[in-house]
Design an enzyme around this catalytic site. Structure first.
Site, mmCIF file in Angstrom:
data_model
loop_
_atom_site.group_PDB
_atom_site.id
_atom_site.type_symbol
_atom_site.label_atom_id
_atom_site.label_comp_id
_atom_site.label_asym_id
_atom_site.label_seq_id
_atom_site.Cartn_x
_atom_site.Cartn_y
_atom_site.Cartn_z
ATOM 1 N N PRO A 286 0.785 -1.133 0.028
ATOM 2 C CA PRO A 286 0.114 0.137 0.094
ATOM 3 C C PRO A 286 0.955 1.259 0.048
ATOM 4 C CG PRO A 286 -0.411 -1.291 1.891
ATOM 5 C CD PRO A 286 0.618 -1.945 1.339
ATOM 6 N N HIS A 287 0.338 2.454 -0.674
ATOM 7 C CA HIS A 287 1.483 3.522 -0.977
ATOM 8 C C HIS A 287 0.371 4.590 -1.223
ATOM 9 C CE1 HIS A 287 1.223 1.516 -4.891
ATOM 10 N NE2 HIS A 287 1.243 2.644 -5.284
#
Length: 156
Positions: free
Chosen positions: A66-67
């Protein structure tokens, strides 16, 4: 900028309770906001969930990255979570996720963002690295093995 410089030992989290993708992202958002005064947990969570709506960051083999970008993030921030139990993350291979590498970058950090994501993907695509990380039995061991893998990847 390398992953090693933005991943201090206290951000390699061992045995994190999972439950769901949403819970893991909420956990990270609260954790990172407590440790980074400029970040608000709700804003971080909103940006991570917004990114997930574009498509899952579950890259397969039990790994998710996740970013998100944040205007309140002044320099890149990374954290690694080894979940206590695998969770459904809508990964591209349909497999549950137990290794989560979270990356937050400043709004304008285009090249840095892509470079860091590429480094994470390179490290996490290695089957031996994933196996070693899953066998860790402490936070210290988890961080040491992750840094070793990052160093091996950057020298390759």
């Amino acid at each position: 900028m390398t992953l090693e410089t933005i991943l201090p030992p206290e951000r390699a989290l061992f045995d994190v309770p999972g439950g769901s993708k949403k819970r893991v992202l909420e956990f990270f958002s609260t954790f990172i906001a407590q440790n980074t005064p400029s970040l608000d947990s709700q804003e971080v969570f909103g940006r991570l969930i917004g990114r997930e709506r574009l498509g899952s960051t579950g890259i397969g083999n039990g790994v998710a990255i996740p970013h998100a970008r944040s205007p309140h993030c002044h320099s890149p921030v990374a954290a690694f979570l080894k979940l206590a139990e695998p969770i459904d993350f809508d990964a591209i291979d349909g497999e549950p996720v137990d290794l989560v590498f979270v990356l937050l970058v400043p709004e304008e950090a285009d090249d840095t963002h892509l470079s860091l994501l590429s480094q994470v993907a390179g490290v996490m695509n290695d089957a031996e690295t994933r196996s070693r990380l899953r066998k860790c039995e402490s936070q210290r061991e988890l961080h040491e093995r992750l840094i070793d893998a990052i160093r091996r990847q950057s020298s390759a």
